[in-house]
Design an enzyme around this catalytic site. Structure first.
Site, PDB file in Angstrom:
ATOM      1  N   ARG A  44      -1.687   2.039  17.662  1.00  0.00           N
ATOM      2  CA  ARG A  44      -1.386   2.475  16.294  1.00  0.00           C
ATOM      3  C   ARG A  44      -1.870   3.908  16.048  1.00  0.00           C
ATOM      4  O   ARG A  44      -1.207   4.682  15.339  1.00  0.00           O
ATOM      5  CB  ARG A  44      -2.016   1.508  15.274  1.00  0.00           C
ATOM      6  CG  ARG A  44      -1.494   1.730  13.881  1.00  0.00           C
ATOM      7  CD  ARG A  44      -1.809   0.591  12.928  1.00  0.00           C
ATOM      8  NE  ARG A  44      -0.912   0.662  11.779  1.00  0.00           N
ATOM      9  CZ  ARG A  44      -1.315   0.805  10.510  1.00  0.00           C
ATOM     10  NH1 ARG A  44      -2.584   0.872  10.218  1.00  0.00           N
ATOM     11  NH2 ARG A  44      -0.429   0.886   9.549  1.00  0.00           N
ATOM     12  N   HIS A  48       0.638   6.762  14.748  1.00  0.00           N
ATOM     13  CA  HIS A  48       0.434   7.486  13.493  1.00  0.00           C
ATOM     14  C   HIS A  48       0.184   8.974  13.706  1.00  0.00           C
ATOM     15  O   HIS A  48       0.463   9.779  12.826  1.00  0.00           O
ATOM     16  CB  HIS A  48      -0.681   6.844  12.675  1.00  0.00           C
ATOM     17  CG  HIS A  48      -0.241   5.628  11.924  1.00  0.00           C
ATOM     18  ND1 HIS A  48      -0.872   5.152  10.806  1.00  0.00           N
ATOM     19  CD2 HIS A  48       0.808   4.796  12.135  1.00  0.00           C
ATOM     20  CE1 HIS A  48      -0.240   4.063  10.363  1.00  0.00           C
ATOM     21  NE2 HIS A  48       0.777   3.817  11.169  1.00  0.00           N
ATOM     22  N   TRP A 187       1.398 -10.891  14.014  1.00  0.00           N
ATOM     23  CA  TRP A 187       2.845 -11.166  14.048  1.00  0.00           C
ATOM     24  C   TRP A 187       3.185 -12.220  15.110  1.00  0.00           C
ATOM     25  O   TRP A 187       4.212 -12.857  15.019  1.00  0.00           O
ATOM     26  CB  TRP A 187       3.627  -9.896  14.355  1.00  0.00           C
ATOM     27  CG  TRP A 187       3.629  -8.859  13.285  1.00  0.00           C
ATOM     28  CD1 TRP A 187       4.582  -8.706  12.319  1.00  0.00           C
ATOM     29  CD2 TRP A 187       2.670  -7.813  13.067  1.00  0.00           C
ATOM     30  NE1 TRP A 187       4.261  -7.649  11.509  1.00  0.00           N
ATOM     31  CE2 TRP A 187       3.104  -7.074  11.947  1.00  0.00           C
ATOM     32  CE3 TRP A 187       1.478  -7.422  13.705  1.00  0.00           C
ATOM     33  CZ2 TRP A 187       2.410  -5.969  11.443  1.00  0.00           C
ATOM     34  CZ3 TRP A 187       0.784  -6.325  13.208  1.00  0.00           C
ATOM     35  CH2 TRP A 187       1.243  -5.615  12.094  1.00  0.00           C
TER      36      TRP A 187
HETATM   37 FE1  DDH Z   1       2.866  -0.940  12.420  1.00  0.00          FE
HETATM   38  N1  DDH Z   1       1.668  -1.686  10.957  1.00  0.00           N
HETATM   39  N2  DDH Z   1       4.283  -0.463  11.072  1.00  0.00           N
HETATM   40  N3  DDH Z   1       3.968  -0.062  13.883  1.00  0.00           N
HETATM   41  N4  DDH Z   1       1.384  -1.325  13.743  1.00  0.00           N
HETATM   42  C1  DDH Z   1       0.452  -2.271  11.110  1.00  0.00           C
HETATM   43  C2  DDH Z   1      -0.210  -2.513  12.298  1.00  0.00           C
HETATM   44  C3  DDH Z   1       0.270  -2.084  13.526  1.00  0.00           C
HETATM   45  C4  DDH Z   1       4.231  -0.731   9.728  1.00  0.00           C
HETATM   46  C5  DDH Z   1       3.125  -1.182   9.024  1.00  0.00           C
HETATM   47  C6  DDH Z   1       1.966  -1.666   9.615  1.00  0.00           C
HETATM   48  C7  DDH Z   1       5.199   0.489  13.719  1.00  0.00           C
HETATM   49  C8  DDH Z   1       5.980   0.406  12.571  1.00  0.00           C
HETATM   50  C9  DDH Z   1       5.546  -0.031  11.356  1.00  0.00           C
HETATM   51  C10 DDH Z   1       1.443  -1.069  15.102  1.00  0.00           C
HETATM   52  C11 DDH Z   1       2.384  -0.296  15.748  1.00  0.00           C
HETATM   53  C12 DDH Z   1       3.557   0.191  15.161  1.00  0.00           C
HETATM   54  C13 DDH Z   1      -0.068  -2.638   9.830  1.00  0.00           C
HETATM   55  C14 DDH Z   1      -1.409  -3.311   9.572  1.00  0.00           C
HETATM   56  C15 DDH Z   1       0.874  -2.276   8.900  1.00  0.00           C
HETATM   57  C16 DDH Z   1       0.795  -2.473   7.399  1.00  0.00           C
HETATM   58  C17 DDH Z   1      -2.546  -2.289   9.539  1.00  0.00           C
HETATM   59  C18 DDH Z   1      -3.886  -2.937   9.317  1.00  0.00           C
HETATM   60  O1  DDH Z   1      -4.045  -3.631   8.292  1.00  0.00           O
HETATM   61  O2  DDH Z   1      -4.781  -2.771  10.177  1.00  0.00           O
HETATM   62  C19 DDH Z   1       5.525  -0.476   9.126  1.00  0.00           C
HETATM   63  C20 DDH Z   1       5.852  -0.637   7.667  1.00  0.00           C
HETATM   64  C21 DDH Z   1       6.342  -0.071  10.148  1.00  0.00           C
HETATM   65  C22 DDH Z   1       7.789   0.230  10.058  1.00  0.00           C
HETATM   66  O3  DDH Z   1       8.315   0.289   8.895  1.00  0.00           O
HETATM   67  C23 DDH Z   1       8.612   0.305  11.028  1.00  0.00           C
HETATM   68  C24 DDH Z   1       5.579   1.192  14.904  1.00  0.00           C
HETATM   69  C25 DDH Z   1       6.878   1.980  15.067  1.00  0.00           C
HETATM   70  C26 DDH Z   1       4.561   1.005  15.820  1.00  0.00           C
HETATM   71  C27 DDH Z   1       4.432   1.533  17.218  1.00  0.00           C
HETATM   72  O4  DDH Z   1       3.401   1.485  17.802  1.00  0.00           O
HETATM   73  C28 DDH Z   1       5.586   2.117  17.911  1.00  0.00           C
HETATM   74  C29 DDH Z   1       0.338  -1.727  15.763  1.00  0.00           C
HETATM   75  C30 DDH Z   1       0.079  -1.730  17.269  1.00  0.00           C
HETATM   76  C31 DDH Z   1      -0.404  -2.364  14.775  1.00  0.00           C
HETATM   77  C32 DDH Z   1      -1.656  -3.232  14.953  1.00  0.00           C
HETATM   78  C33 DDH Z   1      -2.899  -2.431  14.676  1.00  0.00           C
HETATM   79  C34 DDH Z   1      -4.161  -3.249  14.803  1.00  0.00           C
HETATM   80  O5  DDH Z   1      -5.216  -2.726  14.426  1.00  0.00           O
HETATM   81  O6  DDH Z   1      -4.127  -4.385  15.294  1.00  0.00           O
END
Ligand code: DDH
Length: 289
Positions: A44, A48, A187
Site C-alpha cells: 500500500r 500510494h 477482503w
Molecule cells: Fe486499497 N485500500 N484501495 N488498493 N489497499 C485499503 C487497503 C489496501 C482503496 C481503499 C483502501 C488499491 C485500490 C484501492 C491495498 C492496495 C491497493 C484500505 C484500508 C482502503 C480504505 C486501509 C486501512 O484501513 O488500513 C480504494 C478505494 C481503491 C480503489 O478505488 C481502487 C490498489 C490499486 C492497490 C494496489 O496495491 C495496486 C492494500 C495492499 C491494502 C491493505 C493495507 C494493509 O495495511 O493491510
C-alpha cells in the site's frame, strides 16, 4: 600531483538484490504484525507513493518519496502508512545509497513476490525531492464512491478499465483498520498471500451491508468475516468492469500476468528514467524460488 576523482557508487543488480533480501528477511522476522506480515502495508505504501500521479501536469508519482513530509503523510488516505515507512528505516540505514523513493517501490516489489505473487520487473532511478513536491490531498481513490469516481481517479493516472480491475486485485492482500480508514476487516481468507480470490469472492459470495456504526461497507452473508468497500463493489456493478472481474476470477495465471504488467506501470509513474532503461528492468529472485 594527480587530481582525485570522487568515487561514485554505481549499484548493480546484485546490490538491489541485497536490498530485496534484507526486506524479505525483515518480513520473515517481524511476523507479529497484523495478519502476520508487513507485506500488505508495504504494497500500500508503494501504491500510494505512485498513485498521486497526474498525467496532465506530470506531477506526483513514485519519484520523490514526498510522503515523508507532513502535508502528504497527513492526507487521510495515508493514515497508517507510517508503519511501512518505519519498517523500512533500518533498511535505508544499511543501504544509504538507495533513495527512499526507489526503496519504497523495491519494498512493494519484494512484498508482492514474497507473498507468492508474480515477479515484478524493477527499474531504479527515482530521486528524493523536497516538501515543495508534495501533491495536494484528494488524488487517491475514495472508498465510499463508485465507478465514475474510480474512472476519474485512474484515468488521471493514465489507466484504462481493464487496468483498473487488474489493480484492484491487490485487495486480496491486507485488511482495513478502524483506526486508519474507519473500515474494518480483510477482503479474503488469506490476506498475506496474493491470489485471485478477491475476484472469486466478489462474484461468489452474497454481500450485504454491514450493520454497524462505522462507514458503509459490505460483509459476506455466510461468515460475516470478510468485507468489500463500496468502491470494490463498483467493479461488479459496472458492465465494462465486470467482464474483467470474471476473467480474473476464472484464470489466476491471466491475473498474475496482467497484475505484474499494470504494477510495473503504476510503480513507474512520473519517474524520469534515463533513456533506454525500459529494456533493462531487473527481476529479483524470491526467497522461495
Ligand atoms: Fe486499497 N485500500 N484501495 N488498493 N489497499 C485499503 C487497503 C489496501 C482503496 C481503499 C483502501 C488499491 C485500490 C484501492 C491495498 C492496495 C491497493 C484500505 C484500508 C482502503 C480504505 C486501509 C486501512 O484501513 O488500513 C480504494 C478505494 C481503491 C480503489 O478505488 C481502487 C490498489 C490499486 C492497490 C494496489 O496495491 C495496486 C492494500 C495492499 C491494502 C491493505 C493495507 C494493509 O495495511 O493491510
Amino acid at each position: 600531483a594527480g587530481s582525485t576523482t570522487p568515487k561514485v557508487f554505481t549499484p548493480t543488480q546484485q546490490d538491489y538484490q541485497a536490498v530485496y533480501n534484507e526486506i524479505a528477511a525483515r518480513l520473515e522476522e517481524k511476523d507479529d504484525y497484523d495478519d502476520g506480515s508487513y507485506g500488505p502495508v508495504l504494497v500500500r505504501l508503494a501504491w500510494h507513493a505512485s498513485g498521486t500521479y497526474d498525467k496532465e501536469t506530470g506531477t506526483g508519482g513514485s519519484n520523490g518519496a514526498t510522503m515523508r513530509f507532513a502535508p502528504e503523510a497527513d492526507h487521510g488516505a495515508n493514515a497508517g502508512l507510517k508503519a511501512a515507512r518505519d519498517f523500512l528505516e533500518p533498511v535505508k540505514e544499511k543501504f544509504p545509497w538507495i533513495s527512499y523513493s526507489d526503496l519504497w517501490i523495491l519494498a512493494g516489489v519484494t512484498a508482492i513476490q514474497e507473498m507468492l505473487g508474480p515477479q515484478i520487473p524493477y527499474r531504479p532511478g527515482r530521486s528524493d525531492r523536497d516538501v515543495a513536491a508534495c501533491t495536494p490531498d484528494g488524488r487517491l481513490p475514495d472508498a465510499s464512491k463508485a465507478q465514475d469516481h474510480l474512472r476519474a481517479i485512474f484515468y488521471r493516472m493514465g489507466f484504462n478499465d481493464q487496468e483498473i480491475v487488474a489493480l484492484s486485485g491487490a485487495h486480496a492482500l491486507g485488511r482495513c483498520h478502524t483506526d486508519r480508514s474507519g473500515y474494518d476487516g480483510p477482503w479474503t481468507f488469506s490476506p498475506t498471500v496474493l491470489t485471485n480470490d478477491y475476484y472469486k469472492l466478489l462474484l461468489g459470495e452474497k454481500w450485504q451491508w454491514k450493520k454497524w456504526n462505522g462507514p458503509k461497507q459490505y460483509e459476506d452473508k455466510s461468515t460475516k468475516t470478510l468485507m468489500m468497500l463500496p468502491a470494490d463493489m463498483a467493479i461488479i456493478q459496472d458492465k465494462k468492469f465486470k467482464p474483467w472481474v470474471e476473467k480474473y476470477a476464472a484464470d489466476n495465471d491471466l491475473f498474475f500476468k496482467d497484475f505484474a504488467a499494470v504494477i510495473v506501470k503504476l510503480f513507474e509513474l512520473g519517474v524520469p528514467f534515463a533513456e533506454g532503461t525500459e529494456n533493462q528492468r531487473m527481476v529479483f529472485k524470491s526467497t522461495s524460488a
